[in-house]
Design an enzyme around this catalytic site. Structure first.
Site, PDB file in Angstrom:
ATOM      1  N   TRP A  29       0.832  -1.212   0.000  1.00  0.00           N
ATOM      2  CA  TRP A  29       0.000   0.000   0.000  1.00  0.00           C
ATOM      3  C   TRP A  29       0.859   1.251   0.000  1.00  0.00           C
ATOM      4  O   TRP A  29       0.533   2.229  -0.675  1.00  0.00           O
ATOM      5  CB  TRP A  29      -1.000  -0.013   1.154  1.00  0.00           C
ATOM      6  N   LYS A  87     -12.532  -1.618   6.425  1.00  0.00           N
ATOM      7  CA  LYS A  87     -11.860  -2.458   7.418  1.00  0.00           C
ATOM      8  C   LYS A  87     -12.437  -2.217   8.820  1.00  0.00           C
ATOM      9  O   LYS A  87     -12.984  -3.127   9.404  1.00  0.00           O
ATOM     10  CB  LYS A  87     -10.362  -2.227   7.368  1.00  0.00           C
ATOM     11  N   ASP A 136      -1.820   6.834   6.301  1.00  0.00           N
ATOM     12  CA  ASP A 136      -2.830   5.889   5.825  1.00  0.00           C
ATOM     13  C   ASP A 136      -3.108   4.935   6.987  1.00  0.00           C
ATOM     14  O   ASP A 136      -2.279   4.107   7.329  1.00  0.00           O
ATOM     15  CB  ASP A 136      -2.280   5.137   4.597  1.00  0.00           C
TER      16      ASP A 136
HETATM   17  C1  PLP Z   1      -7.235  -1.667   1.947  1.00  0.00           C
HETATM   18  C2  PLP Z   1      -6.161  -0.650   1.995  1.00  0.00           C
HETATM   19  C3  PLP Z   1      -6.040   0.366   1.032  1.00  0.00           C
HETATM   20  C4  PLP Z   1      -6.941   0.442  -0.177  1.00  0.00           C
HETATM   21  O1  PLP Z   1      -8.216   0.816   0.122  1.00  0.00           O
HETATM   22  P1  PLP Z   1      -9.298   1.101  -1.057  1.00  0.00           P
HETATM   23  O2  PLP Z   1     -10.430   1.672  -0.284  1.00  0.00           O
HETATM   24  O3  PLP Z   1      -9.582  -0.208  -1.709  1.00  0.00           O
HETATM   25  O4  PLP Z   1      -8.684   2.055  -2.004  1.00  0.00           O
HETATM   26  C5  PLP Z   1      -5.051   1.301   1.191  1.00  0.00           C
HETATM   27  N1  PLP Z   1      -4.204   1.251   2.238  1.00  0.00           N
HETATM   28  C6  PLP Z   1      -4.271   0.292   3.178  1.00  0.00           C
HETATM   29  C7  PLP Z   1      -3.316   0.279   4.321  1.00  0.00           C
HETATM   30  C8  PLP Z   1      -5.253  -0.693   3.076  1.00  0.00           C
HETATM   31  O5  PLP Z   1      -5.331  -1.660   4.006  1.00  0.00           O
END
Ligand code: PLP
Length: 361
Positions: A101, A195, A171
């Site tokens: 990511w 999540k 993030d």
């Molecule tokens: C799942 C995830 C993403 C991507 O999320 P989307 O909503 O599918 O764009 C980005 N960063 C992390 C750390 C993730 O776990």
């Protein structure tokens, strides 16, 4: 199957209580005679939902008043591109690379900025968070970007970089609301909803107000954080149903005792998993002890055949979506806030049984 535990990394498990409430309100929300999906996004029922979701998030995360809370469409990946678009002044940014990511975020920034990757976990295949004790953030960097929890590698920062001059952008897609973070340590926090917050399709972005002054008029409005903030996350029609579920999840979390209470439970769940893995004759964790995630726990046996047998037998018992990410292999148990301790106990009880049957294989 009646009762399952869903260990998916995302879209992830949503508390049963939330789904039941949504079901009960499906056909007639608050005596409107309509479902939430059919409500006008500018009407009083939906406005109440949106305001309540923000208010709960502010309360649960103790978000200071000088931060805006935005619901932004396009998930976390949209933020990868929007962050450089909105916050670039010197066209220079620092990133720490802790896995897939982070790399995707870096690739998006590289399209318009000069990116310095200050540290990378690549050399150890992302099984550890790099040592940040001598981190040298460049004073002219527009921001430093980190990924607090690495959903795929199963690592998590247990110490965070600190910076006053250069805003830190995090993030937190896979660990927001799972433990206490001091919002004022960050210029921006963002998280894809699927999540720990609700259904997929949008991100929650928490942005310090002074940063919004950087957003230029030349950015398309729909990607401009300042426009989104000035319009209360309703520059256009927001993902109304997702925000509604988010509100229910936050109400549920508050009822559990909030972030500090859930973080205690998350600590217990992770400790149960790692204690077992570290003493197992069959399973092991590939992640360095000091970097282990409390949300996403990858594990393997030493045999690909046993790994697939395990995944197959586990799902026959209602222990779902334990297959590891395609780039890592093996297994992964994602145990976000919604996973009750009973789910972890059920998984461990099956792992012990599987171990007894297969350890001398
Ligand atoms: C799942 C995830 C993403 C991507 O999320 P989307 O909503 O599918 O764009 C980005 N960063 C992390 C750390 C993730 O776990």
């Amino acid at each position: 199957m009646e009762k399952v535990y869903n260990f998916s990394a995302g879209p992830a498990m949503i508390p049963q209580e939330v789904l039941k409430k949504a079901q009960a309100e499906m056909l007639n929300y608050n005596n409107s005679g309509m479902s939430v999906m059919e409500l006008s996004h500018r009407g009083k029922d939906f406005t109440h939902i949106l305001n309540k979701a923000e208010e709960l998030l502010r309360e649960l995360m103790q978000i200071p008043d000088n931060y805006k809370v935005l619901f932004v469409q396009g998930g976390a990946s949209a933020q990868f591109g929007m962050i450089p678009m909105n916050f670039s002044k010197n066209k220079k940014a620092d990133y720490i690379d802790t896995g897939i990511w982070s790399k995707k975020a870096i690739a998006e920034a590289e399209k318009t900025m000069k990116v310095s990757v200050l540290l990378s976990g690549k050399s150890n295949n992302y099984t550890a968070i790099p040592d940040i004790s001598n981190l040298k953030i460049q004073p002219e960097a527009d921001f430093l970007h980190i990924t607090t929890n690495n959903t795929i590698a199963g690592t998590q920062y247990h110490h965070l970089p600190k910076s006053i001059e250069v805003p830190i952008i995090a993030d937190m897609s896979s660990d927001i609301l799972s433990k206490h973070y001091q919002v004022s340590d960050f210029g921006m926090i963002y998280a894809g909803a699927q999540k720990n917050i609700g259904p997929s399709g949008f991100a929650v972005s928490i942005i310090r107000q002074d940063l919004l002054e950087r957003c230029s008029e030349s950015i398309p409005n729909i990607f401009n954080y300042k426009k989104i903030a000035d319009n209360g996350s309703m520059y256009n029609t927001p993902p109304t149903y997702g925000i509604y579920i988010c509100k229910l999840v936050l109400e549920w979390l508050k009822k559990q005792g909030g972030v500090s209470a859930i973080s205690e439970i998350n600590n217990q769940k992770a400790a149960l998993m790692y204690d077992f893995l570290d003493n197992s004759q069959l399973f092991r964790s590939p992640v360095s002890v000091e970097s282990r995630s409390k949300m996403n726990i990858p594990f393997t046996t030493d045999s690909d055949e046993l790994d697939s047998l395990f995944i197959q037998e586990a799902s026959a018992r209602g222990l779902m979506q334990l297959k590891g990410h395609r780039t890592v292999g093996g297994m992964r148990a994602s145990i976000y806030n919604a996973m009750p301790i009973e789910g972890v106990e059920a998984l461990l009880s099956f792992m012990k049984k599987f171990e007894r049957n297969n350890a001398t294989h």
